[in-house]
Design a protein around this motif. Sequence first.
Motif, short mmCIF file in Angstrom:
data_model
loop_
_atom_site.label_atom_id
_atom_site.label_comp_id
_atom_site.label_asym_id
_atom_site.label_seq_id
_atom_site.Cartn_x
_atom_site.Cartn_y
_atom_site.Cartn_z
N PHE A 176 -5.48 -16.82 23.31
CA PHE A 176 -6.67 -17.36 23.97
C PHE A 176 -6.87 -18.82 23.54
O PHE A 176 -7.84 -19.17 22.86
CB PHE A 176 -7.89 -16.52 23.63
N THR A 177 -5.96 -19.67 23.94
CA THR A 177 -5.92 -21.05 23.45
C THR A 177 -7.20 -21.81 23.76
O THR A 177 -7.77 -22.49 22.90
CB THR A 177 -4.71 -21.77 24.06
N ALA A 178 -7.68 -21.70 25.00
CA ALA A 178 -8.89 -22.43 25.38
C ALA A 178 -10.12 -21.87 24.69
O ALA A 178 -11.06 -22.62 24.36
CB ALA A 178 -9.07 -22.39 26.90
N MET A 179 -10.14 -20.57 24.45
CA MET A 179 -11.26 -19.97 23.73
C MET A 179 -11.31 -20.45 22.29
O MET A 179 -12.38 -20.75 21.75
CB MET A 179 -11.15 -18.45 23.77
N THR A 180 -10.14 -20.54 21.66
CA THR A 180 -10.07 -21.08 20.30
C THR A 180 -10.60 -22.49 20.26
O THR A 180 -11.38 -22.87 19.37
CB THR A 180 -8.62 -21.05 19.79
N ASP A 181 -10.20 -23.30 21.23
CA ASP A 181 -10.66 -24.69 21.29
C ASP A 181 -12.17 -24.76 21.47
O ASP A 181 -12.84 -25.57 20.81
CB ASP A 181 -9.95 -25.41 22.44
N HIS A 185 -14.36 -26.46 18.49
CA HIS A 185 -14.63 -27.88 18.70
C HIS A 185 -15.79 -28.20 19.62
O HIS A 185 -16.11 -29.37 19.81
CB HIS A 185 -13.36 -28.55 19.25
N HIS A 186 -16.42 -27.19 20.21
CA HIS A 186 -17.48 -27.47 21.18
C HIS A 186 -18.70 -26.62 20.89
O HIS A 186 -18.64 -25.64 20.15
CB HIS A 186 -16.96 -27.20 22.60
N ASP A 187 -19.80 -27.00 21.52
CA ASP A 187 -21.03 -26.23 21.41
C ASP A 187 -21.57 -25.99 22.81
O ASP A 187 -21.59 -26.91 23.64
CB ASP A 187 -22.07 -26.97 20.56
N VAL A 188 -21.97 -24.77 23.08
CA VAL A 188 -22.59 -24.43 24.36
C VAL A 188 -23.81 -23.57 24.09
O VAL A 188 -23.94 -22.94 23.03
CB VAL A 188 -21.61 -23.68 25.29
N ASP A 189 -24.71 -23.53 25.06
CA ASP A 189 -25.93 -22.73 24.91
C ASP A 189 -25.67 -21.25 25.14
O ASP A 189 -26.34 -20.40 24.56
CB ASP A 189 -27.01 -23.24 25.88
N PHE A 190 -24.71 -20.94 26.00
CA PHE A 190 -24.32 -19.56 26.21
C PHE A 190 -22.97 -19.53 26.92
O PHE A 190 -22.46 -20.56 27.39
CB PHE A 190 -25.36 -18.76 27.00
N GLN A 227 -10.12 -7.64 17.88
CA GLN A 227 -9.64 -8.15 16.60
C GLN A 227 -9.09 -9.56 16.71
O GLN A 227 -8.84 -10.20 15.69
CB GLN A 227 -8.57 -7.22 16.03
N ARG A 228 -8.92 -10.05 17.94
CA ARG A 228 -8.45 -11.42 18.12
C ARG A 228 -9.50 -12.39 17.57
O ARG A 228 -10.66 -12.37 17.97
CB ARG A 228 -8.17 -11.69 19.59
N GLU A 229 -9.09 -13.23 16.62
CA GLU A 229 -10.04 -14.09 15.91
C GLU A 229 -10.82 -14.99 16.85
O GLU A 229 -12.03 -15.20 16.67
CB GLU A 229 -9.29 -14.94 14.88
N SER A 230 -10.16 -15.53 17.87
CA SER A 230 -10.86 -16.44 18.78
C SER A 230 -11.98 -15.73 19.52
O SER A 230 -13.05 -16.30 19.74
CB SER A 230 -9.86 -17.04 19.78
N LEU A 231 -11.76 -14.46 19.90
CA LEU A 231 -12.80 -13.72 20.61
C LEU A 231 -13.95 -13.37 19.68
O LEU A 231 -15.12 -13.47 20.06
CB LEU A 231 -12.19 -12.46 21.22
N ARG A 232 -13.64 -12.97 18.45
CA ARG A 232 -14.71 -12.68 17.48
C ARG A 232 -15.54 -13.93 17.20
O ARG A 232 -16.77 -13.87 17.09
CB ARG A 232 -14.12 -12.15 16.18
N GLU A 233 -14.87 -15.08 17.09
CA GLU A 233 -15.59 -16.31 16.78
C GLU A 233 -16.44 -16.77 17.95
O GLU A 233 -17.55 -17.28 17.77
CB GLU A 233 -14.61 -17.40 16.37
N LEU A 234 -15.95 -16.58 19.16
CA LEU A 234 -16.75 -16.91 20.34
C LEU A 234 -18.05 -16.12 20.32
O LEU A 234 -19.14 -16.67 20.51
CB LEU A 234 -15.96 -16.60 21.61
N HIS A 235 -17.94 -14.81 20.09
CA HIS A 235 -19.13 -13.97 20.07
C HIS A 235 -20.03 -14.29 18.88
O HIS A 235 -21.26 -14.19 18.98
CB HIS A 235 -18.72 -12.50 20.02
N GLN A 485 0.03 -21.43 18.01
CA GLN A 485 -0.52 -22.71 17.58
C GLN A 485 -0.70 -23.68 18.74
O GLN A 485 -0.83 -24.88 18.53
CB GLN A 485 0.41 -23.34 16.53
N GLY A 486 -0.70 -23.16 19.95
CA GLY A 486 -0.77 -24.00 21.14
C GLY A 486 -2.06 -24.79 21.23
O GLY A 486 -3.11 -24.39 20.71
N GLY A 487 -2.00 -25.91 21.91
CA GLY A 487 -3.16 -26.76 22.09
C GLY A 487 -3.53 -26.89 23.56
O GLY A 487 -2.96 -26.25 24.43
N MET A 488 -4.50 -27.74 23.82
CA MET A 488 -4.98 -27.96 25.17
C MET A 488 -4.15 -29.04 25.85
O MET A 488 -3.66 -29.97 25.21
CB MET A 488 -6.45 -28.35 25.14
N SER A 489 -4.02 -28.93 27.17
CA SER A 489 -3.21 -29.88 27.93
C SER A 489 -4.05 -31.01 28.52
O SER A 489 -3.50 -32.05 28.89
CB SER A 489 -2.48 -29.14 29.06
#
Length: 509
Positions: A176-181, A185-190, A227-235, A485-489
């Motif tokens: 979930f590369t974009a979710m990790t990013d 690195h960003h802040d959103v209200d929801f 268990q995917r870290e990016s999904l847990r961190e998003l939530h 370790q992929g990044g954004m394009s």
Amino acid sequence: MNAPVDAPIARRRLLTTAGAGLAAATLTPALPARAELAADPFRLGVASGDPDATSVVLWTRLAPAPTDASTSFGMRGQGEVPVTLRVATSAARLAEERTCLRVETHTAVQSEGYSVHALVEGLQPRTRYYYQFLAGGHASPVGETRTLPAPGSLTPVRFAVINCQNLVEGRAELHFTAMTDLARHHDVDFVVHLGDYIYEFGRAAHLPPEPVTNLVGYRTRYGQYKQRESLRELHRRFPVFAVPDDHEFFNDVRGGNLGARPVRWNAALRVYWENLPFRNRPEQDAGGRFWMRLHQRVRWADTLDLFLTDIRQHEGADGLLGAAQQAELLEFLDTSDARFTAIGTQSPMSSWAGRGGMWRSHPGVRRQVTDRLLARKQADPRGFNPVVLAGDLHCGMVTHVQADPDDVASTPVATEFVNAAMTSGSATNWEQVLAAGDGGPGFLAAYGYTDGGGWNQYNGLTVHTVTGTSWTTTYHLTNQIRDPQGGMSGTRTWMLRHGARVGSVRSTG
């Protein structure tokens, strides 16, 4: 042993609720010895969702072994487990009960997958809160959430849209590369999740590797995904509004055509509820089928009015939305008075290159919606500003909803931003869509790249910033979902001015 699929879901049992402020210091957490857990039960993290101006749902699910069904996901031998929830105005204040705003004890039970859905009320508008769960001698990660602003101001809002987060490709995992990013690195209200939170089909890298069809299977699959870290961190960081598409249930499901006792459907809906922070819960009808109110209206001050549709529970004999939801949506379009009025829906309402989604298959419902959009814009050309947010198609697109789905040159009635899939791919020949003029004058962009002579869609998400004067949408795109370790394009941004004609959205870079 797992409870029968169609066993009624008990109402949440709230054992003790302390009042705000120092009243919480009088509460003693009830953590009896029998509830001690040898392993960390918070492997799936925490989440918040369905906030309004004065309340929010806080969630966790106890699962020391999230994919081990043989041990009831690490909870074998546990009966009712008391779970303490602390809420405060800063992370530091969570350390002691006397400095918490709220302390509550809830009960996690096996029949509900040991999930906790705590509706915390009496909060202040547009305020950030921190929370933590405690159970069995363990503490969860510290989550943060925020309430919505009250009506009466033009408070800006920034939110993300996500959909189609397939975890595997054959024997390999996707990332979930974009979710990790977003989470790093960003802040959103929801965050708005427009569906396909999991995929139910069988693949070698899925757990279990076969298609999931029952409570145990769906619980295992969610355990793998969450268990995917990016999904847990998003939530952990952002409150989420979620509506399902088909893969939370099964491919191309049409809820309006199900039989009286759809065992697989009931298991899927029940486990979907167990794993997300919903305000509502599944209820059984007289025939034994589970239903749950999932469509909802999100009002952000006087800036944004957003209606999130639920197609999958109704599509079929009930039309597309069901009579009640359809009436609510039409009333919403008649009465919404925010600076921007938006519909968030699983399938695009637009048509292009002779194609269209589920809305095109229900022309009567679509016509009622497009007629309302056109009438409101004609009656109030500056005050009414319609936008549609959609997912499902696995390609980020900027286009317009045309009044006539069979005539792409007909009057545009709303700007539509089709979200890129988080990871999911598509067999659709998008080269036809990209052909010059193929999408009609309202079709503006489809985001893909060439690889080995072929065209592939970018994956990613969108971030929307809405103010009293403009709506800005940025596509966050990547083609590196197979690299851990992929990044954004890159990004692509579009802007729509308040009061502008439909069709005037423009690229800003």
